[in-house]
Motif scaffolding. Sequence first.
Motif, short mmCIF file in Angstrom:
data_model
loop_
_atom_site.label_atom_id
_atom_site.label_comp_id
_atom_site.label_asym_id
_atom_site.label_seq_id
_atom_site.Cartn_x
_atom_site.Cartn_y
_atom_site.Cartn_z
N LEU A 1 0.80 -1.23 0.00
CA LEU A 1 0.00 0.00 0.00
C LEU A 1 0.84 1.29 0.00
N PRO A 2 1.86 1.39 0.86
CA PRO A 2 2.65 2.63 0.84
C PRO A 2 3.28 2.91 -0.52
N PHE A 3 3.71 1.85 -1.20
CA PHE A 3 4.34 2.06 -2.51
C PHE A 3 3.32 2.58 -3.51
N LEU A 4 2.13 1.98 -3.49
CA LEU A 4 1.10 2.45 -4.39
C LEU A 4 0.72 3.89 -4.06
N MET A 5 0.53 4.14 -2.77
CA MET A 5 0.05 5.47 -2.38
C MET A 5 1.08 6.55 -2.66
N ARG A 6 2.34 6.20 -2.54
CA ARG A 6 3.35 7.22 -2.82
C ARG A 6 3.31 7.63 -4.29
N ASN A 7 3.22 6.64 -5.16
CA ASN A 7 3.12 6.93 -6.59
C ASN A 7 1.86 7.71 -6.91
N CYS A 8 0.78 7.23 -6.30
CA CYS A 8 -0.53 7.80 -6.56
C CYS A 8 -0.60 9.25 -6.06
N MET A 9 -0.08 9.49 -4.86
CA MET A 9 -0.13 10.83 -4.29
C MET A 9 0.74 11.79 -5.08
N ALA A 10 1.88 11.30 -5.54
CA ALA A 10 2.75 12.17 -6.35
C ALA A 10 2.00 12.60 -7.61
N ALA A 11 1.31 11.64 -8.24
CA ALA A 11 0.57 11.96 -9.46
C ALA A 11 -0.56 12.93 -9.16
N MET A 12 -1.25 12.72 -8.04
CA MET A 12 -2.40 13.58 -7.72
C MET A 12 -1.96 14.97 -7.30
N ARG A 13 -0.79 15.06 -6.67
CA ARG A 13 -0.30 16.39 -6.30
C ARG A 13 0.00 17.21 -7.55
N GLY A 14 0.28 16.51 -8.65
CA GLY A 14 0.58 17.21 -9.89
C GLY A 14 -0.65 17.72 -10.62
N ILE A 15 -1.84 17.38 -10.12
CA ILE A 15 -3.06 17.83 -10.79
C ILE A 15 -3.44 19.21 -10.25
N ASP A 16 -3.59 20.16 -11.13
CA ASP A 16 -4.00 21.51 -10.75
C ASP A 16 -5.41 21.45 -10.14
N PRO A 17 -5.58 21.88 -8.88
CA PRO A 17 -6.91 21.83 -8.26
C PRO A 17 -7.95 22.61 -9.07
N MET A 18 -7.48 23.59 -9.85
CA MET A 18 -8.42 24.38 -10.64
C MET A 18 -9.09 23.54 -11.72
N LEU A 19 -8.42 22.48 -12.17
CA LEU A 19 -9.06 21.60 -13.15
C LEU A 19 -10.30 20.97 -12.53
N GLU A 20 -10.18 20.58 -11.26
CA GLU A 20 -11.31 19.98 -10.58
C GLU A 20 -12.40 21.01 -10.34
N GLU A 21 -11.98 22.23 -9.97
CA GLU A 21 -12.97 23.29 -9.74
C GLU A 21 -13.67 23.65 -11.05
N ALA A 22 -12.91 23.68 -12.14
CA ALA A 22 -13.51 23.98 -13.44
C ALA A 22 -14.56 22.93 -13.76
N ALA A 23 -14.23 21.67 -13.52
CA ALA A 23 -15.18 20.59 -13.80
C ALA A 23 -16.44 20.77 -12.96
N MET A 24 -16.27 21.19 -11.70
CA MET A 24 -17.43 21.41 -10.83
C MET A 24 -18.33 22.49 -11.40
N THR A 25 -17.71 23.62 -11.79
CA THR A 25 -18.54 24.72 -12.29
C THR A 25 -19.20 24.34 -13.61
N LEU A 26 -18.66 23.33 -14.29
CA LEU A 26 -19.28 22.88 -15.54
C LEU A 26 -20.35 21.83 -15.28
N GLY A 27 -20.65 21.59 -14.02
CA GLY A 27 -21.77 20.71 -13.72
C GLY A 27 -21.40 19.32 -13.25
N ALA A 28 -20.12 19.08 -12.93
CA ALA A 28 -19.73 17.75 -12.49
C ALA A 28 -19.83 17.64 -10.97
#
Lengths: 359, 278
Positions: free
Chosen positions: B159-186
């Motif tokens: 689990l730690p190995f998966l989560m480390r990879n996964c968290m690194a990838a997720m930290r690279g996602i601009d939170p604004m992309l998620e906010e943009a998706a929300m304002t577009l109705g997601a």
Amino acid sequence: MEQNPVLEIRNLSRTFAHGAVRAVDHIDLDVLPGEIMSILGPSGCGKTTIMRIIAGLDSPTSGEVRILGKDVAGKPPHKRNVGLVFQSLAIFPHMSVKQNVAFGLRMKGLASNLIETKVAKALELVQLSPERFAGRRPSELSGGQLQRVALARTLVTEPALVLFDEPMAALDRRLRDYMAVELRAIQKQLGIAAVYVTHDQETASMMSDRVIIMSAGKILQAGTPEEIYEAPNSRFVSDFLGDTNTLRIARVLDQADGTSLVQTDAGLAIRVANCSDIAEGAFVIFRPEQTIVHSADPGGAFEGRVVSSQFRSGLHRWQIALPGGNTLIAQSTENRLASSAGETAWVTIDSGKARIVSQ
Amino acid sequence: MSMPTATGRFGIEWQLVNGITCMLLALMLAPICMVLVISFTSGETLQFPPPALSLRWYQEVWTMLVGPDAGIGRLRESLLVSLEIAALTSLVCVLAGVPASYALVRYRFAGKTLIEELIGLPVIFPAVVLGIALLVLVSASGLDFGIFQIVVAHSIIGLPFLMRNCMAAMRGIDPMLEEAAMTLGASAPKVFREIVLPLASGGIASGAILVFILSFNEFTLSYFLYSVDVFPLSIWLFQQANTSFSPAVFAVSSLIVVVNVAAVLVVDAVIGSRGSAA
């Protein structure tokens, strides 16, 4: 005709750090159908926070936000029907242009053939040919094209209100002006209400019906861009909208016929078109283009020394040091002074335009 | 490689760096190379260097895997069990680790730091101790969890190995992309599915393959938890090495190395292709 506002904000406040920081401080504002209202202010003035609260991405500490007459407190962003064009544009990097624009429609559950038509229409609206651009990846687009995609993606969902968070900040001046004019035209064509948040007063002036000037979480002044430029109610507003000459008033010499003769700290006597009570420590402000420079004494002018002169975009500009320590900025479309730095010049002020502000 | 310094690329520093690098590479690769070479021996013993090269032991392994007597040597059974355990472990880690990573990356909540520390713990926790603890637990329960007792054990360290990879990838996602998706109705689940998962898929995939390799090779925990019915490949190899020194064991080992390298190449390909697409 009285129109119901698309957006009403009442007594809105937002504090951070347990009340220590008041990002938004008791704000009231309305946006009418079909108008663009700009919230203009320096970074950190609370304008972005207001916008995030309208979109539902942040919650107010107190106060009310109504969209089309309905209080939206507690409503998540995806149920608000408010579009938001981000400063970073936030184009989905893993989707093509077409998929980006179609996203909102897909979330609404529209039929795929309807999505197809709407996406094509939206791309045409922002002048991206669907044939050429629909299949492209965001990484293959220029800054201006990404801008258009972001706009199309938001407009295609037909939101009740569109919010713009300085989406053109990254563009160069010329492209920004061009996009501002185009955005304005599209907005008028669709008759959509919009809030444009920016620190760039030129863009705000170009595209807005009304402007609100903010500082430290408060609204300082609201009005049309022209009104505010011509009649700022404070030094801050005046400075923010353009170069301003500011002189502190030492005392009022005379008040008659709707005008006042005031004396500045430096001993200059200036007549202004204002005869109401002038508070202690008030300022007289006027813009560089509200002055006239002379190379010979026309009588009743201030004598000063030219510190420097510039020529830019068809305008001549001089910094003129007056005795007593004040330096005025004067501006003209004509080269009224052939002289260079160090020479003597005379300045008169268009007293009908000079204004008195208390702070 | 490091930049040539002021002394130049022929200076003493440079030679030292080169020397140390070569030595480390040799240390890492020599044992595995030896296994590879011996697996091609034509002889009956583990003589090094081999008298001549042949594929006879690979042929032998092939027979052990698919021959009529495949059931007796249990190699095929062990291989299949190991593959099954590795696949299930990856699956468990992805199902538990992806949402957990997202929560840790995006939200602030009480005990977040503690959880982050706990995730790192198995890496520094002696596997032997964990093995004993799990064995005690399983024995005390009196139940037979079959394959799942090893899957759970591997998931704890995976689990730690998966989560480390996964968290690194997720930290690279601009939170604004998620906010943009929300304002577009997601809605939140749709934002996760449409934006977060696709953009983190490279990290999730590389993490999952890493966990797969980890589980497939794992020995210590498997040793405590294997049973007659659940007999992973690492245990099979260990027993073979204890009882017979047949070069066939080396042939199997070589095949495992190949499987591992292939998995790493797949990870590289997955991340590489995503990198260029984004």
